[in-house]
Design an enzyme around this catalytic site. Structure first.
Site, mmCIF file in Angstrom:
data_model
loop_
_atom_site.group_PDB
_atom_site.id
_atom_site.type_symbol
_atom_site.label_atom_id
_atom_site.label_comp_id
_atom_site.label_asym_id
_atom_site.label_seq_id
_atom_site.Cartn_x
_atom_site.Cartn_y
_atom_site.Cartn_z
ATOM 1 N N HIS A 163 2.119 -19.712 -4.778
ATOM 2 C CA HIS A 163 3.256 -18.913 -5.270
ATOM 3 C C HIS A 163 2.858 -17.451 -5.499
ATOM 4 C CE1 HIS A 163 5.152 -22.833 -6.058
ATOM 5 N NE2 HIS A 163 3.972 -23.167 -6.543
ATOM 6 N N SER A 284 -0.595 9.296 7.960
ATOM 7 C CA SER A 284 0.791 9.665 7.688
ATOM 8 C C SER A 284 0.957 11.139 8.042
ATOM 9 C CB SER A 284 1.084 9.438 6.205
ATOM 10 O OG SER A 284 2.133 10.275 5.790
ATOM 11 N N LYS A 290 -3.231 9.043 3.211
ATOM 12 C CA LYS A 290 -2.868 7.705 3.694
ATOM 13 C C LYS A 290 -3.677 7.241 4.896
ATOM 14 C CE LYS A 290 0.298 5.412 2.498
ATOM 15 N NZ LYS A 290 1.740 5.598 2.591
ATOM 16 N N GLU A 297 0.910 -4.543 10.510
ATOM 17 C CA GLU A 297 2.348 -4.370 10.254
ATOM 18 C C GLU A 297 3.147 -4.544 11.555
ATOM 19 O OE1 GLU A 297 3.098 -0.662 8.218
ATOM 20 O OE2 GLU A 297 1.803 -1.212 6.565
#
Ligand code: ARG
Length: 465
Positions: A163, A284, A290, A297
């Site tokens: 969970h 980025s 970043k 992804e």
């Protein structure tokens, strides 16, 4: 292209009083994408021509001309000088027209006893069989990358989750081996799909078979198919072998997507369990600090497209009456796209897994600052002759006390423990230790580092690596 070919392009226009409109030609043509099947198409034509020779439909001279012509076409395609004519609709008509252009009359005999319907089904199976063999090898490489990383981390302790909440200590190696199991099953599925791909449709002609005395066994052997499609109507119309491949692909990508999700979380600033090397990240355009995990992804994103491809094929088939319908031309783009995506994904994930930079101390912190040995405490009480349900209840109370008092289980004093359960002794602190917890799971499938190493060894011996 000669004038004659330009005009009488389609190879089926004899009974048409007016030429097909440009719009229809463009709409129905598949050459822009099915030219990828050219190698398989030529391979199939070669075998078909040899079979026609063996049953006396072609003379030896005609066969030689056809083979030479097909060789020339292969070279032209390889060298990028073959002219793909959209007016010739698809790869089959393009190759055949060019053959006739090169060798003359014998070229016109090649289509004896066959149809584009059994031809395209054969091409697809030949093409997919090769791609499956390539994907199979890539999957082996991915499994090896996982085994190597798992071996390096067979004793690396981290919090196992259920969970998405801290559950019990596990090793990172054991966690990675879970993905190895998934990819192993994927590979088994792929090998199973191959059996049903590896079946010869040629000889089914348009749908009913052919009146020529063809030798399908000869063609089967020439093309290395394991079996012959038993029913001509089924052979030209069903695409379940593609659907099966896309099912394999969707399941595989679902596994990749789960792994991607985890890598993204492990790589997040809040966890920092792993870092990806710079060459596998992108930056980025606005935030200079970043380093984004674009590869996992995108893999997670591409999974949606691959599942979509499976759904496309299922919907493509579901309302088609027997036998061949032009709908089936739509099978190719989802298949090609899936093969390309899967190959690229497996390849890049082998590199990604191999180059994960593991932060052992951050992984360890996820365990140290948690109650993840609470189950071990309950098991300890069971060993002191307390029924598991009662032990569970007692430990719940202990955890709740610890939470209220901002303590970890290992920081609770023995006399306090004894207030909850008098049978608790000083040895309790050993079992609260994550190392002890991990070692205790000492059975096949457990997270004990020695068991993990054994699992890795078993996997390697299957691979001979
Ligand atoms: N381009 C077609 C396909 O991909 C080849 C078979 C065409 N057959 C036909 N009867 N129109 O399915």
């Amino acid at each position: 292209m000669t004038d004659q070919l330009q005009k009488k392009t389609e190879g089926w226009s004899g009974r048409f009083s007016s030429p097909v409109s440009d719009k229809v030609q463009k709409y129905t043509a598949s050459i822009s994408f099915d030219k990828r099947l050219a190698k398989s198409d030529i391979q199939g034509s070669r075998a078909h021509a040899m079979m026609l020779r063996s049953i006396g439909v072609l003379s030896e001279k005609e066969l030689q001309k056809i083979i030479e012509g097909l060789d020339t076409i292969s070279t032209e395609i390889q060298e990028g000088v073959f002219f793909w004519n959209v007016q010739l609709e698809d790869v089959h008509l393009n190759v055949e027209a060019r053959l006739t252009q090169i060798v003359g009359e014998p070229g016109k005999k090649l289509h004896t006893g066959r149809s584009r319907n059994d031809q395209v089904a054969t091409d697809l199976r030949l093409w997919l069989r090769d791609e499956i063999d390539c994907i199979n090898q890539l999957l082996t490489d991915l499994r090896i990358a996982i085994l190597n990383q798992a071996e390096k981390n067979s004793s690396t302790i981290m919090a196992g989750l259920t969970h998405l909440q801290t559950a019990q200590p596990i090793t990172f190696g054991h966690h990675l081996m879970a993905y190895h199991e998934m990819f192993l099953r994927d590979q088994e599925r792929l090998i199973d799909v191959r059996k049903r791909v590896n079946c010869l449709p040629l000889g089914s002609a348009a749908l009913a078979g052919t009146s020529f005395d063809i030798d399908r066994e000869y063609v089967r052997k020439q093309l290395g198919f394991e079996s012959i499609c038993e029913n001509s109507i089924d052979a030209v119309s069903d695409r379940d072998f593609i659907i099966e491949f896309l099912s394999f692909s969707s399941i595989f990508m679902t596994h990749i997507s789960r792994l991607s999700e985890e890598i993204i979380m492990w790589n997040s600033d809040t966890n920092s369990y792993v870092k990806l090397p710079d060459e596998l990240c992108t930056g980025s355009s606005i935030m200079p600090q970043k380093k984004n995990p674009d590869v996992p992804e995108l893999a997670r994103g591409k999974t949606g497209r691959i599942i979509g491809n499976l759904i496309s094929l299922l919907i493509l088939m579901k309302a088609q009456p027997l036998a061949y319908n032009k709908d089936n031309q739509e099978d190719k783009e989802p298949l090609f796209d899936t093969v390309d995506t899967i190959k690229e994904t497996i390849d890049i994930f082998s590199i990604l897994i191999d180059s994960l930079i593991v932060n052992h101390s951050n992984m360890r912190k996820s365990v140290d600052n948690s109650f993840c040995t609470a189950t071990d405490l309950a098991d300890y009480l069971v060993a002191k002759n307390i029924a598991f349900r009662e032990a569970h209840e007692a430990v719940s109370k202990i955890v709740s006390y610890a939470e209220k008092n901002n303590l970890l289980l290992k920081n609770i004093q023995l006399n306090k423990y004894k207030e909850f359960v008098p049978q608790i002794e000083n040895d309790v602190y050993e079992i609260l230790d994550p190392e002890g917890s991990i070692k205790a799971r000492n059975h096949i499938g457990g997270t004990n580092p020695e068991r993990v190493i054994e699992a890795i060894r078993r996997a390697r011996s299957m691979l001979n690596k």
